[in-house]
Motif scaffolding. Structure first.
Motif, PDB file in Angstrom:
ATOM      1  N   ARG A 143       0.691  -1.640  -0.122  1.00  0.00           N
ATOM      2  CA  ARG A 143      -0.037  -0.238  -0.066  1.00  0.00           C
ATOM      3  C   ARG A 143       0.413   0.966   0.160  1.00  0.00           C
ATOM      4  O   ARG A 143       0.645   2.493  -0.978  1.00  0.00           O
ATOM      5  CB  ARG A 143      -0.697   0.388   1.019  1.00  0.00           C
ATOM      6  N   VAL A 144       1.915   1.130   0.568  1.00  0.00           N
ATOM      7  CA  VAL A 144       2.783   2.391   0.677  1.00  0.00           C
ATOM      8  C   VAL A 144       3.936   2.523  -0.333  1.00  0.00           C
ATOM      9  O   VAL A 144       3.959   3.879  -1.376  1.00  0.00           O
ATOM     10  CB  VAL A 144       3.347   2.743   2.224  1.00  0.00           C
ATOM     11  N   VAL A 145       3.664   1.483  -0.860  1.00  0.00           N
ATOM     12  CA  VAL A 145       5.521   1.083  -2.207  1.00  0.00           C
ATOM     13  C   VAL A 145       4.543   1.988  -3.400  1.00  0.00           C
ATOM     14  O   VAL A 145       4.471   3.006  -3.615  1.00  0.00           O
ATOM     15  CB  VAL A 145       5.874   0.339  -2.050  1.00  0.00           C
ATOM     16  N   PHE A 146       3.478   1.504  -3.452  1.00  0.00           N
ATOM     17  CA  PHE A 146       2.667   1.763  -4.472  1.00  0.00           C
ATOM     18  C   PHE A 146       1.556   2.836  -4.577  1.00  0.00           C
ATOM     19  O   PHE A 146       0.693   3.303  -5.788  1.00  0.00           O
ATOM     20  CB  PHE A 146       1.475   0.301  -5.209  1.00  0.00           C
ATOM     21  N   GLY A 147       1.242   3.397  -3.461  1.00  0.00           N
ATOM     22  CA  GLY A 147       0.433   4.355  -3.288  1.00  0.00           C
ATOM     23  C   GLY A 147      -1.194   3.901  -3.053  1.00  0.00           C
ATOM     24  O   GLY A 147      -1.951   4.744  -3.998  1.00  0.00           O
ATOM     25  N   PHE A 148      -1.251   2.491  -3.203  1.00  0.00           N
ATOM     26  CA  PHE A 148      -2.914   1.773  -3.333  1.00  0.00           C
ATOM     27  C   PHE A 148      -3.581   2.993  -2.398  1.00  0.00           C
ATOM     28  O   PHE A 148      -2.995   3.885  -1.198  1.00  0.00           O
ATOM     29  CB  PHE A 148      -2.893   0.234  -2.856  1.00  0.00           C
ATOM     30  N   ASP A 149      -4.927   3.036  -2.297  1.00  0.00           N
ATOM     31  CA  ASP A 149      -5.781   4.364  -1.987  1.00  0.00           C
ATOM     32  C   ASP A 149      -7.164   3.424  -0.793  1.00  0.00           C
ATOM     33  O   ASP A 149      -8.401   3.767  -0.883  1.00  0.00           O
ATOM     34  CB  ASP A 149      -6.722   5.157  -2.493  1.00  0.00           C
ATOM     35  N   GLY A 150      -7.128   2.003  -1.496  1.00  0.00           N
ATOM     36  CA  GLY A 150      -8.236   2.002  -1.126  1.00  0.00           C
ATOM     37  C   GLY A 150      -8.734   1.214  -1.958  1.00  0.00           C
ATOM     38  O   GLY A 150      -9.980   0.281  -1.659  1.00  0.00           O
ATOM     39  N   GLY A 151      -8.665   1.897  -3.353  1.00  0.00           N
ATOM     40  CA  GLY A 151     -10.379   1.790  -4.116  1.00  0.00           C
ATOM     41  C   GLY A 151      -9.755   0.033  -5.552  1.00  0.00           C
ATOM     42  O   GLY A 151      -8.363  -0.562  -5.001  1.00  0.00           O
ATOM     43  N   PRO A 152     -10.702  -0.240  -5.697  1.00  0.00           N
ATOM     44  CA  PRO A 152     -10.474  -1.465  -6.810  1.00  0.00           C
ATOM     45  C   PRO A 152      -9.412  -0.867  -7.790  1.00  0.00           C
ATOM     46  O   PRO A 152      -9.272   0.250  -8.044  1.00  0.00           O
ATOM     47  CB  PRO A 152     -11.506  -1.107  -8.111  1.00  0.00           C
ATOM     48  N   GLN A 153      -8.090  -1.533  -7.140  1.00  0.00           N
ATOM     49  CA  GLN A 153      -6.598  -1.777  -8.013  1.00  0.00           C
ATOM     50  C   GLN A 153      -6.647  -2.850  -9.376  1.00  0.00           C
ATOM     51  O   GLN A 153      -7.262  -3.654  -9.031  1.00  0.00           O
ATOM     52  CB  GLN A 153      -5.820  -1.649  -7.300  1.00  0.00           C
TER      53      GLN A 153
END
Length: 279
Positions: A143-153
């Motif tokens: 999450r931190v490395v790729f910048g995932f924001d919690g939405g669909p990926q």
């Protein structure tokens, strides 16, 4: 296939069909039990009737004779013998055909064991994706490395639109054709699966580079690739990736990221963790 291996396969087919037929009692499928049976289970003619095939043809199949079979007929036999999905795929293999396309299971929750594995890889990124590369779960480092924001990926979309990947332009441009080729190769295993079409349509509208590469119709084998990105807080990160299939759910892939040897990635990840702890 050699004649020896073909003979062995037909022997296995014979034993498999006999064993599956023997385990079904007539009452299990609503047939009356008339008189005494010399052997347990259904008779061959009863299986043939349920499958809608000739008794002679089914007898030849069960005897392991070298006959022509089709997927449609094997499906009918599988239904007549109450085969599970793994048993149905096994029947295809023993009959000399490619296994049927697995039926997708929608809405199935990721097991606690897989989630624990993601967390156990904690100091390094780890991602779980489905067959169309939609991300089902990831650990906190990912999450931190790729910048995932919690939405669909989706892994394919992330590669093409995530600015952290695009910041490493030369590495990204060199890898992009193989990434698209690998996605096309995966999609070919699941014809008619609309989820692949959805991903391609949406990404084609969002990324001209993807649209151009997709139109080439190139195919590539999945590779143990090096992923490179530029994180806004710690700079360039280089990862070696390994893709593993989840045994109890073979349509799921576990992507494990390890810092590339000779790079400064491991130290930068540690610094990133310290930044987050003190934030």
């Amino acid at each position: 296939m050699t004649s020896e291996s073909a003979t062995h396969r037909r022997e296995q087919l014979r034993e498999f069909l006999r064993a599956r037929r023997a385990r079904i009692a007539p009452a299990d499928i609503g047939l009356p039990t008339v008189g005494r049976r010399r052997t347990p289970g259904l008779r061959r003619e009863e299986v043939a009737m349920r499958a809608g095939v000739g008794v002679s043809w089914y007898t030849w199949l069960e005897q392991g004779r070298d006959i022509t079979v089709s997927g449609e007929v094997l499906d009918a036999v599988a239904k007549a013998l109450l085969l599970s999905e793994p048993e149905r795929a096994h029947l295809y293999l023993l009959a000399g055909l490619n296994p049927p396309v697995a039926r997708p299971v929608s809405g199935q929750a990721v097991s606690a064991e897989v989630l624990h594995l993601l967390d156990a890889w904690g100091p390094r990124p780890a991602v779980l994706r489905d067959r169309s590369w939609n991300i089902l779960a990831f650990n906190d480092t990912a999450r931190v490395v790729f910048g995932f924001d919690g939405g669909p990926q989706n892994c394919l979309r992330t590669f093409f639109v995530n600015p952290r990947y695009r910041a490493m332009h030369d590495v990204w441009a060199a890898a992009a054709p193989a990434v698209v080729g690998a996605y096309r190769a995966d999609a070919a295993h699941f014809p008619g699966d609309g989820e692949f079409d959805r991903v391609v349509t949406e990404l084609s509208a969002a990324s001209p580079e993807f649209a151009e590469l997709w139109e080439r119709h190139e195919v590539a084998a999945p590779a143990q690739a090096v992923n490179a990105m530029r994180h806004p807080e710690v700079g360039e990160l280089y990862f070696e990736t390994t893709t593993l299939t989840v045994a109890h759910h073979p349509e799921w892939s576990l992507i494990l990221y390890n810092p590339q040897e000779g790079s400064e990635t491991a130290g930068r990840l540690d610094r990133l963790h310290r930044i987050r702890l003190t934030a």
